[in-house]
Motif scaffolding. Structure first.
Motif, PDB file in Angstrom:
ATOM      1  N   UNK A  10     -21.068  13.876   7.743  1.00 36.38           N
ATOM      2  CA  UNK A  10     -21.483  14.483   6.476  1.00 36.38           C
ATOM      3  C   UNK A  10     -20.326  15.289   5.917  1.00 36.38           C
ATOM      4  N   UNK A  11     -20.031  15.054   4.639  1.00 32.51           N
ATOM      5  CA  UNK A  11     -19.022  15.851   3.931  1.00 32.51           C
ATOM      6  C   UNK A  11     -19.763  16.769   2.972  1.00 32.51           C
ATOM      7  N   UNK A  12     -19.535  18.069   3.094  1.00 32.43           N
ATOM      8  CA  UNK A  12     -20.146  19.064   2.218  1.00 32.43           C
ATOM      9  C   UNK A  12     -19.092  19.484   1.201  1.00 32.43           C
ATOM     10  N   UNK A  13     -19.485  19.482  -0.058  1.00 31.72           N
ATOM     11  CA  UNK A  13     -18.571  19.776  -1.158  1.00 31.72           C
ATOM     12  C   UNK A  13     -19.082  20.992  -1.913  1.00 31.72           C
ATOM     13  N   UNK A  14     -18.232  21.978  -2.091  1.00 31.30           N
ATOM     14  CA  UNK A  14     -18.549  23.178  -2.886  1.00 31.30           C
ATOM     15  C   UNK A  14     -17.779  23.026  -4.193  1.00 31.30           C
ATOM     16  N   UNK A  15     -18.480  23.115  -5.301  1.00 27.88           N
ATOM     17  CA  UNK A  15     -17.844  22.819  -6.585  1.00 27.88           C
ATOM     18  C   UNK A  15     -18.483  23.614  -7.711  1.00 27.88           C
ATOM     19  N   UNK A  16     -17.793  23.624  -8.837  1.00 29.40           N
ATOM     20  CA  UNK A  16     -18.330  24.128 -10.108  1.00 29.40           C
ATOM     21  C   UNK A  16     -18.353  22.941 -11.059  1.00 29.40           C
ATOM     22  N   UNK A  17     -19.407  22.804 -11.827  1.00 27.28           N
ATOM     23  CA  UNK A  17     -19.468  21.718 -12.800  1.00 27.28           C
ATOM     24  C   UNK A  17     -20.548  20.717 -12.458  1.00 27.28           C
ATOM     25  N   UNK A  18     -20.295  19.455 -12.777  1.00 29.82           N
ATOM     26  CA  UNK A  18     -21.251  18.367 -12.608  1.00 29.82           C
ATOM     27  C   UNK A  18     -20.800  17.480 -11.456  1.00 29.82           C
ATOM     28  N   UNK A  19     -21.727  17.090 -10.592  1.00 31.41           N
ATOM     29  CA  UNK A  19     -21.382  16.261  -9.436  1.00 31.41           C
ATOM     30  C   UNK A  19     -20.792  14.917  -9.864  1.00 31.41           C
ATOM     31  N   UNK A  20     -21.164  14.394 -11.025  1.00 24.13           N
ATOM     32  CA  UNK A  20     -20.580  13.146 -11.505  1.00 24.13           C
ATOM     33  C   UNK A  20     -19.079  13.297 -11.724  1.00 24.13           C
ATOM     34  N   UNK A  21     -18.659  14.481 -12.175  1.00 20.79           N
ATOM     35  CA  UNK A  21     -17.231  14.731 -12.376  1.00 20.79           C
ATOM     36  C   UNK A  21     -16.500  14.823 -11.035  1.00 20.79           C
TER      37      UNK A  21
END
Length: 126
Positions: free
Chosen positions: A57-68
Motif C-alpha cells: 500500500x502506498x499512502x499519499x499526502x497531498x493538497x488538491x484533487x486526487x486526479x491531479x
C-alpha cells in the motif's frame, strides 16, 4: 489536507526484493500538481509505502484533487522505472506503460477512505 492509499497485489515472499526496489525510487521532479489546463492545482506533501505478505500500500499526502496526483505521477520517469522493476513481483499484471494507462490503473487502485483525522492547527479552537 487529504490522504489517499493505492494498492498493489504482489507475490508473497518477495518483501526484501520489493523493499530494495522502493529504496531506489526516484522522487517526482516537482511536488507541484497541475490541472488539465496546466494551472497549479495542488502539491504532493509526502508518501509512505507499506508491505505485508501479498499486499503493498502506498499512502499519499497531498493538497488538491486526487486526479491531479494521478496525472502528475503518470508523467514521472521514476514511476515508470519503478513499475517496470515491480513487474516480476506483481500477482496481478497491470498496464501502466502509458500516462493514460497509468492514470486508469491509479484510479482503479485507490482504496476507499473511511476515516481521516487530523490534529487541529495550532491556536485553533477545538
Amino acid at each position: 489536507m487529504p490522504y489517499a492509499a493505492i494498492t498493489y497485489d504482489v507475490k508473497p515472499g518477495h518483501e526484501a526484493e520489493i523493499t530494495e526496489i522502493f529504496s531506489h525510487f526516484k522522487r517526482a521532479d516537482t511536488p507541484v500538481l497541475r490541472d488539465e489546463a496546466g494551472e497549479e492545482a495542488g502539491r504532493l506533501l509526502g508518501t509512505a509505502v507499506f508491505i505485508k505478505d501479498g499486499l503493498l500500500v502506498r499512502v499519499i499526502h497531498y493538497e488538491g484533487d486526487i486526479k491531479d496526483v494521478g496525472r502528475h505521477m503518470s508523467r514521472q520517469p521514476g514511476v515508470h522505472i519503478l513499475e517496470e522493476k515491480l513487474k516480476p513481483y506483481l500477482a496481478s499484471p497491470r498496464d501502466t506503460g502509458t500516462p493514460e494507462a497509468f492514470q486508469r490503473h491509479f484510479a482503479g487502485s485507490l482504496m476507499h477512505c473511511i476515516s481521516q483525522l487530523s490534529a487541529p492547527a495550532p491556536g485553533a479552537a477545538g
